[in-house]
Design a protein around this motif. Sequence first.
Motif, PDB file in Angstrom:
ATOM      1  N   PRO A   1      24.183  -0.437 -23.857  1.00  0.00           N
ATOM      2  CA  PRO A   1      23.244  -0.209 -24.957  1.00  0.00           C
ATOM      3  C   PRO A   1      23.770   0.809 -25.960  1.00  0.00           C
ATOM      4  CG  PRO A   1      22.114  -0.181 -22.830  1.00  0.00           C
ATOM      5  CD  PRO A   1      23.569  -0.177 -22.538  1.00  0.00           C
ATOM      6  N   LEU A   2      24.446   1.856 -25.452  1.00  0.00           N
ATOM      7  CA  LEU A   2      25.025   2.889 -26.308  1.00  0.00           C
ATOM      8  C   LEU A   2      26.409   3.253 -25.791  1.00  0.00           C
ATOM      9  CD1 LEU A   2      22.027   5.353 -26.797  1.00  0.00           C
ATOM     10  CD2 LEU A   2      22.891   3.716 -28.478  1.00  0.00           C
ATOM     11  N   GLN A   3      27.332   3.497 -26.734  1.00  0.00           N
ATOM     12  CA  GLN A   3      28.645   4.024 -26.414  1.00  0.00           C
ATOM     13  C   GLN A   3      28.968   5.106 -27.431  1.00  0.00           C
ATOM     14  OE1 GLN A   3      31.741   1.098 -25.534  1.00  0.00           O
ATOM     15  NE2 GLN A   3      30.222  -0.552 -25.465  1.00  0.00           N
ATOM     16  N   ALA A   4      29.833   6.049 -27.049  1.00  0.00           N
ATOM     17  CA  ALA A   4      30.247   7.108 -27.970  1.00  0.00           C
ATOM     18  C   ALA A   4      31.664   7.521 -27.624  1.00  0.00           C
ATOM     19  CB  ALA A   4      29.306   8.304 -27.887  1.00  0.00           C
ATOM     20  N   TRP A   5      32.580   7.290 -28.544  1.00  0.00           N
ATOM     21  CA  TRP A   5      34.000   7.544 -28.308  1.00  0.00           C
ATOM     22  C   TRP A   5      34.522   8.506 -29.375  1.00  0.00           C
ATOM     23  CZ3 TRP A   5      35.133   5.536 -23.715  1.00  0.00           C
ATOM     24  CH2 TRP A   5      34.414   4.421 -23.278  1.00  0.00           C
ATOM     25  N   GLY A   6      34.292   9.788 -29.161  1.00  0.00           N
ATOM     26  CA  GLY A   6      34.686  10.792 -30.150  1.00  0.00           C
ATOM     27  C   GLY A   6      36.147  11.193 -30.011  1.00  0.00           C
ATOM     28  N   SER A   7      36.797  11.450 -31.144  1.00  0.00           N
ATOM     29  CA  SER A   7      38.170  11.968 -31.129  1.00  0.00           C
ATOM     30  C   SER A   7      38.321  13.185 -32.036  1.00  0.00           C
ATOM     31  CB  SER A   7      39.168  10.889 -31.573  1.00  0.00           C
ATOM     32  OG  SER A   7      38.965  10.544 -32.929  1.00  0.00           O
ATOM     33  N   ALA A   8      37.318  13.453 -32.865  1.00  0.00           N
ATOM     34  CA  ALA A   8      37.422  14.584 -33.794  1.00  0.00           C
ATOM     35  C   ALA A   8      36.090  15.305 -33.937  1.00  0.00           C
ATOM     36  CB  ALA A   8      37.908  14.098 -35.160  1.00  0.00           C
ATOM     37  N   SER A   9      35.281  15.334 -32.873  1.00  0.00           N
ATOM     38  CA  SER A   9      33.967  15.973 -32.948  1.00  0.00           C
ATOM     39  C   SER A   9      34.120  17.495 -32.951  1.00  0.00           C
ATOM     40  CB  SER A   9      33.104  15.541 -31.763  1.00  0.00           C
ATOM     41  OG  SER A   9      32.865  14.155 -31.795  1.00  0.00           O
ATOM     42  N   ARG A  10      33.326  18.134 -33.770  1.00  0.00           N
ATOM     43  CA  ARG A  10      33.379  19.584 -33.868  1.00  0.00           C
ATOM     44  C   ARG A  10      31.965  20.144 -33.980  1.00  0.00           C
ATOM     45  NH1 ARG A  10      37.703  18.498 -32.564  1.00  0.00           N
ATOM     46  NH2 ARG A  10      39.740  19.213 -33.312  1.00  0.00           N
ATOM     47  N   PHE A  11      31.729  21.251 -33.281  1.00  0.00           N
ATOM     48  CA  PHE A  11      30.509  22.040 -33.420  1.00  0.00           C
ATOM     49  C   PHE A  11      29.269  21.168 -33.202  1.00  0.00           C
ATOM     50  CE2 PHE A  11      33.828  23.844 -36.201  1.00  0.00           C
ATOM     51  CZ  PHE A  11      34.095  24.985 -35.446  1.00  0.00           C
ATOM     52  N   ALA A  12      28.351  21.138 -34.169  1.00  0.00           N
ATOM     53  CA  ALA A  12      27.075  20.456 -33.960  1.00  0.00           C
ATOM     54  C   ALA A  12      27.095  18.998 -34.380  1.00  0.00           C
ATOM     55  CB  ALA A  12      25.964  21.190 -34.713  1.00  0.00           C
ATOM     56  N   ARG A  13      28.196  18.513 -34.884  1.00  0.00           N
ATOM     57  CA  ARG A  13      28.302  17.108 -35.309  1.00  0.00           C
ATOM     58  C   ARG A  13      29.209  16.369 -34.347  1.00  0.00           C
ATOM     59  NH1 ARG A  13      27.441  14.162 -40.085  1.00  0.00           N
ATOM     60  NH2 ARG A  13      28.818  12.352 -40.345  1.00  0.00           N
ATOM     61  N   ARG A  14      28.661  15.419 -33.592  1.00  0.00           N
ATOM     62  CA  ARG A  14      29.408  14.699 -32.570  1.00  0.00           C
ATOM     63  C   ARG A  14      29.513  13.238 -32.980  1.00  0.00           C
ATOM     64  NH1 ARG A  14      31.555  18.656 -29.852  1.00  0.00           N
ATOM     65  NH2 ARG A  14      31.774  17.352 -27.997  1.00  0.00           N
ATOM     66  N   GLY A  15      30.655  12.874 -33.513  1.00  0.00           N
ATOM     67  CA  GLY A  15      30.849  11.534 -34.049  1.00  0.00           C
ATOM     68  C   GLY A  15      31.350  10.551 -33.005  1.00  0.00           C
ATOM     69  N   THR A  16      31.660   9.352 -33.456  1.00  0.00           N
ATOM     70  CA  THR A  16      32.238   8.332 -32.589  1.00  0.00           C
ATOM     71  C   THR A  16      33.215   7.491 -33.397  1.00  0.00           C
ATOM     72  OG1 THR A  16      31.794   6.439 -31.135  1.00  0.00           O
ATOM     73  CG2 THR A  16      30.336   6.712 -33.015  1.00  0.00           C
ATOM     74  N   GLU A  17      34.294   7.066 -32.741  1.00  0.00           N
ATOM     75  CA  GLU A  17      35.205   6.099 -33.340  1.00  0.00           C
ATOM     76  C   GLU A  17      34.570   4.712 -33.253  1.00  0.00           C
ATOM     77  OE1 GLU A  17      38.017   6.846 -34.858  1.00  0.00           O
ATOM     78  OE2 GLU A  17      37.877   8.978 -34.379  1.00  0.00           O
ATOM     79  N   ASN A  18      35.185   3.752 -33.927  1.00  0.00           N
ATOM     80  CA  ASN A  18      34.669   2.383 -33.919  1.00  0.00           C
ATOM     81  C   ASN A  18      35.093   1.595 -32.686  1.00  0.00           C
ATOM     82  OD1 ASN A  18      33.349   2.675 -36.427  1.00  0.00           O
ATOM     83  ND2 ASN A  18      35.234   2.190 -37.536  1.00  0.00           N
ATOM     84  N   ALA A  19      35.950   2.184 -31.861  1.00  0.00           N
ATOM     85  CA  ALA A  19      36.429   1.512 -30.643  1.00  0.00           C
ATOM     86  C   ALA A  19      36.721   2.586 -29.597  1.00  0.00           C
ATOM     87  CB  ALA A  19      37.681   0.684 -30.942  1.00  0.00           C
ATOM     88  N   PRO A  20      36.750   2.225 -28.332  1.00  0.00           N
ATOM     89  CA  PRO A  20      37.032   3.206 -27.287  1.00  0.00           C
ATOM     90  C   PRO A  20      38.355   3.920 -27.503  1.00  0.00           C
ATOM     91  CG  PRO A  20      36.165   1.203 -26.316  1.00  0.00           C
ATOM     92  CD  PRO A  20      36.392   0.905 -27.772  1.00  0.00           C
ATOM     93  N   THR A  21      38.361   5.213 -27.209  1.00  0.00           N
ATOM     94  CA  THR A  21      39.569   6.028 -27.320  1.00  0.00           C
ATOM     95  C   THR A  21      40.320   6.030 -25.989  1.00  0.00           C
ATOM     96  OG1 THR A  21      38.304   7.980 -26.674  1.00  0.00           O
ATOM     97  CG2 THR A  21      38.529   7.536 -29.055  1.00  0.00           C
ATOM     98  N   LYS A  22      41.595   6.345 -26.069  1.00  0.00           N
ATOM     99  CA  LYS A  22      42.377   6.429 -24.835  1.00  0.00           C
ATOM    100  C   LYS A  22      41.870   7.578 -23.968  1.00  0.00           C
ATOM    101  CE  LYS A  22      47.081   6.347 -23.042  1.00  0.00           C
ATOM    102  NZ  LYS A  22      48.521   6.189 -23.371  1.00  0.00           N
ATOM    103  N   SER A  23      41.522   8.700 -24.582  1.00  0.00           N
ATOM    104  CA  SER A  23      41.027   9.830 -23.794  1.00  0.00           C
ATOM    105  C   SER A  23      39.743   9.459 -23.063  1.00  0.00           C
ATOM    106  CB  SER A  23      40.799  11.042 -24.704  1.00  0.00           C
ATOM    107  OG  SER A  23      39.845  10.760 -25.708  1.00  0.00           O
ATOM    108  N   GLY A  24      38.858   8.701 -23.721  1.00  0.00           N
ATOM    109  CA  GLY A  24      37.610   8.308 -23.078  1.00  0.00           C
ATOM    110  C   GLY A  24      37.839   7.384 -21.897  1.00  0.00           C
ATOM    111  N   VAL A  25      38.735   6.421 -22.047  1.00  0.00           N
ATOM    112  CA  VAL A  25      38.997   5.477 -20.959  1.00  0.00           C
ATOM    113  C   VAL A  25      39.770   6.155 -19.829  1.00  0.00           C
ATOM    114  CG1 VAL A  25      40.156   3.316 -20.351  1.00  0.00           C
ATOM    115  CG2 VAL A  25      38.859   3.480 -22.476  1.00  0.00           C
TER     116      VAL A  25
END
Length: 239
Positions: free
Chosen positions: A11-35
Amino acid sequence: MSALPLVLAGPLQAWGSASRFARRGTENAPTKSGVVGLLAAALGRDRTADLSDLAALRFGVRVDQPGVRVRDYQTAKHLVTGVSMPVSERFYLSDAVFVAAVEGDPELVADLYRAVREPVYLPYLGRRSCPPARPVDLGAPVDGTVEDVLERTPWQASRWFQQQRRWKGEELVELSTLVDAAPGQTRADTLRDLPLSFNPLHRRYALRAVTPGAVRVPNPLVRRAAPPDHDPVSALGGS
């Protein structure tokens, strides 16, 4: 070499590679670090364990269903002082489906296959609040490469997505991919998602070269005409 196919759907996925401080973003596809984190958890490794063998695996991902980006926010209070923490803004991918693959030594890949089927720690899709909607293993390891898995694995999108008008009548569906660049390849993008350490006191990530591409896979909703069981020319007296 051996490659392990995985499916990442929820239902939800979140694959951040450049999140900082109070803003937690996500890439458009799974990251290697996440997998890699998912695989390390399945093996039962703690956050201070050595990751060098998992980080050295080749990695690739295919976007079977891109999902929709959604935004949420989170509030919290300090556990000791009770002081309210800053409101954090969090982004997710909703209803997305990806096929991923890791490639490496057959013995290590076999260990990973056993781990994802019987994980020590339950897997999640980038964040703990994002459980998978189905088992992440997509079958036994195959002899071949990441590219082989992404090209040969059937389309994993939800049926409602496959039934959209854009795919109607299309025998082949084009899906975008993102794969670790080959050594010496110059035309590649970079992402800071190669994990060096998951230690909470000092998380470290390096740059990774990736190559965008696309593959075409069969559309399961299109019926293909079966070949004739006889030679139609023979009825005309041809030879």
